[in-house]
Design an enzyme around this catalytic site. Structure first.
Site, PDB file in Angstrom:
ATOM      1  N   ASP A 111       0.808  -1.231   0.000  1.00  0.00           N
ATOM      2  CA  ASP A 111       0.000   0.000   0.000  1.00  0.00           C
ATOM      3  C   ASP A 111       0.836   1.274   0.000  1.00  0.00           C
ATOM      4  OD1 ASP A 111       0.730  -0.928   2.602  1.00  0.00           O
ATOM      5  OD2 ASP A 111      -0.617   0.520   3.505  1.00  0.00           O
ATOM      6  N   GLU A 177      -0.729  -1.910   5.196  1.00  0.00           N
ATOM      7  CA  GLU A 177       0.131  -1.806   6.384  1.00  0.00           C
ATOM      8  C   GLU A 177      -0.029  -0.438   7.047  1.00  0.00           C
ATOM      9  OE1 GLU A 177       3.157  -0.877   9.059  1.00  0.00           O
ATOM     10  OE2 GLU A 177       3.038   0.144   7.142  1.00  0.00           O
ATOM     11  N   GLU A 178      -0.200   0.592   6.221  1.00  0.00           N
ATOM     12  CA  GLU A 178      -0.189   1.959   6.761  1.00  0.00           C
ATOM     13  C   GLU A 178      -1.462   2.309   7.529  1.00  0.00           C
ATOM     14  OE1 GLU A 178       2.303   3.867   6.701  1.00  0.00           O
ATOM     15  OE2 GLU A 178       3.558   3.294   4.990  1.00  0.00           O
ATOM     16  N   HIS A 403       7.741   8.789   4.174  1.00  0.00           N
ATOM     17  CA  HIS A 403       6.515   9.558   4.472  1.00  0.00           C
ATOM     18  C   HIS A 403       6.680  11.036   4.135  1.00  0.00           C
ATOM     19  CE1 HIS A 403       4.096   6.549   7.087  1.00  0.00           C
ATOM     20  NE2 HIS A 403       4.998   5.900   6.351  1.00  0.00           N
TER      21      HIS A 403
HETATM   22 ZN   LIG Z   1       5.094   3.893   6.298  1.00  0.00          ZN
HETATM   23 ZN   LIG Z   2       6.345   1.081   5.504  1.00  0.00          ZN
END
Ligand SMILES: [Zn+2]
Ligand SMILES: [Zn+2]
Length: 440
Positions: A111, A177-178, A403
């Site tokens: 993701d 995952e996020e 990020h």
């Molecule tokens: Zn991340």
């Molecule tokens: Zn990650």
């Protein structure tokens, strides 16, 4: 997820004492290991093309339909058994080796993030989506496009040498995952109900290490990501007559300060712990004592015992401060994603393989635990697990944080990561097959 930590990398040499009992002296690469290196290099251009395609078309958690289809298609072409539909877009690719042996798994997450990309890459994402009614760009700013390419690469390499592979390798393409605990959702959806790996391995890209370097953290690697919501209540009254009601702002402020004092006075100096009250909302006007104050906090710890210690201490502290002030309150404490625990035995064994196939132990960097979170920890509840960090900082650029809209990963890390992980998995299988008399 993950965040940068202030960890200062130290070379593996500094950790030599710790690992001397676990690691054998490095020996030259075997003919099979040399073959895997050649296969990894040969596959690299194709994997880089796939990575760029995925990078240009990022998808948020539980929406990775395009990425998931690319993964499933690739696995099918390799002749793997493909299972789909776990956590909506999750995929398993099952590779059966030519010799008897146990089951092992590699995980890669797929993701992306709601970030508008600001890199100058020719394959930069220009995709947009609506999130809570607002338009946002989409970006693979956490390197999960690289993780997906690594997963495909290791599947490709091990497929090519499957006659020499004992047992079964399960390639786990994980969604979300996020945002949404995709690892937990895959497990709940029965991904490992009838095929249970004896170990899980994974990578995360590392925005502190140059490409070609591998980071490792024995034991606790990421933090437990817990937290709480607190509402301090009052009847409300005039700001000029504070004696007529509880002031929830003052009570809330006392709690914020007391939490930080508690960390410094009640928590051991080596017990990594963070409490951040990141949200505090109350009031509408300077002369009104409001009817409530709402606080939200994240609580980060390492280890199962410590997260429960913090929950008990925070509950006690909030309860006593509110009761002392006569303030009713509502506290909702939640235990979230647990910390990733890297099995020391698996780490030690993999480091020996890494020294051999990377040709130098100076590429290996021991790192301190981080306070960010990673839902790879859910797989560690099924079997011993290890996550390595893969350096992706380009040689000619300053490191840019994951990020961030300017995050750039060096694709030279892809064949290095594929070569290393293929060898780690093969070594794990050979050792386990031998240990089980090559018959289980
Ligand atoms: Zn991340
Ligand atoms: Zn990650």
């Amino acid at each position: 997820m993950r965040v940068r930590s202030l960890a200062v990398p130290v070379t593996v040499l500094a950790a030599g004492l710790v690992w001397s009992g676990l690691r054998a002296a490095a020996t030259p690469a075997t003919p099979l290991e040399k073959r895997i290196k050649a296969l990894s290099d040969k596959l690299a251009p194709e994997l880089i093309d796939i990575r760029r395609d995925i990078h240009a078309h990022p998808e948020l958690g539980l929406q990775e339909t395009r990425t998931s289809a690319i993964v499933a298609d690739y696995f099918r072409k390799l002749g793997l058994e493909v299972r789909t539909g776990y956590a909506k877009t999750g995929v398993l690719g099952i590779l059966k080796g030519g010799k008897p042996g146990p089951v092992v798994a590699m995980r890669g997450d797929m993701d992306a993030l709601p970030i508008t990309e600001e890199t100058d890459l020719p394959f930069a994402s220009r995709d947009k989506t609506l999130l809570d009614g607002r338009e946002t760009g989409l970006m693979h700013a956490c390197g999960h496009d690289i993780h997906t390419a690594l997963l495909l690469g290791v599947a490709g390499v091990l497929s090519a040498v499957k006659a020499d592979l004992p047992g079964t390798v399960v390639f786990v393409a994980q969604p979300a995952e996020e945002c949404c605990g995709g690892a937990d959702m895959m497990i709940r959806d029965g991904a490992f109900k009838d095929i249970v790996p004896a170990a899980f391995f994974s990578y995360h890209v590392d925005d502190r290490l140059k490409a070609g370097r591998i980071g490792y953290t024995p034991g606790s690697m990421t933090a437990n990501v817990d937290g709480f919501k607190l509402e301090v209540l009052s009847e409300g009254c005039h700001g000029a007559s504070p004696d007529l009601c509880v002031d929830p702002i003052v009570v809330g402020a006392q709690i914020v300060t007391a939490l930080q004092v508690m960390i410094s006075r009640e928590i051991g100096v080596y017990d990594n712990t963070v409490i951040t009250v990141g949200s505090f909302h109350a009031g509408t006007a300077p002369n009104i004592i409001p009817r409530s104050a709402k606080l939200e906090a994240t609580v980060r710890t390492h280890g199962e015992a410590q997260r429960r210690v913090l929950r008990d201490k925070i509950t006690r502290l909030v309860t006593n401060i509110c009761e002392a002030a006569g303030a009713p309150f509502q506290l909702d404490y939640g235990l979230g994603t647990g910390s990733v625990f890297n099995d020391p035995g698996l780490v030690g064994r993999a480091l020996t393989v890494a020294e051999r196939v990377l040709g130098s132990k100076t590429a290996l960097v021991e790192q301190k635990p981080e306070m960010g979170g990673e839902d790879f920890s859910y797989f560690g509840r099924i079997a011993p697990a290890v996550m390595f960090n893969l350096g992706v900082v380009p040689p000619d650029r300053e490191s840019t944080a994951v990020h961030s809209p300017t995050f750039v990963a060096d694709e030279a890390a892809i064949p290095i990561g594929v070569n290393l992980m293929a060898n780690i998995l093969l070594d794990h299988q050979m050792k386990r097959a031998k240990g089980a008399g090559a018959g289980s």
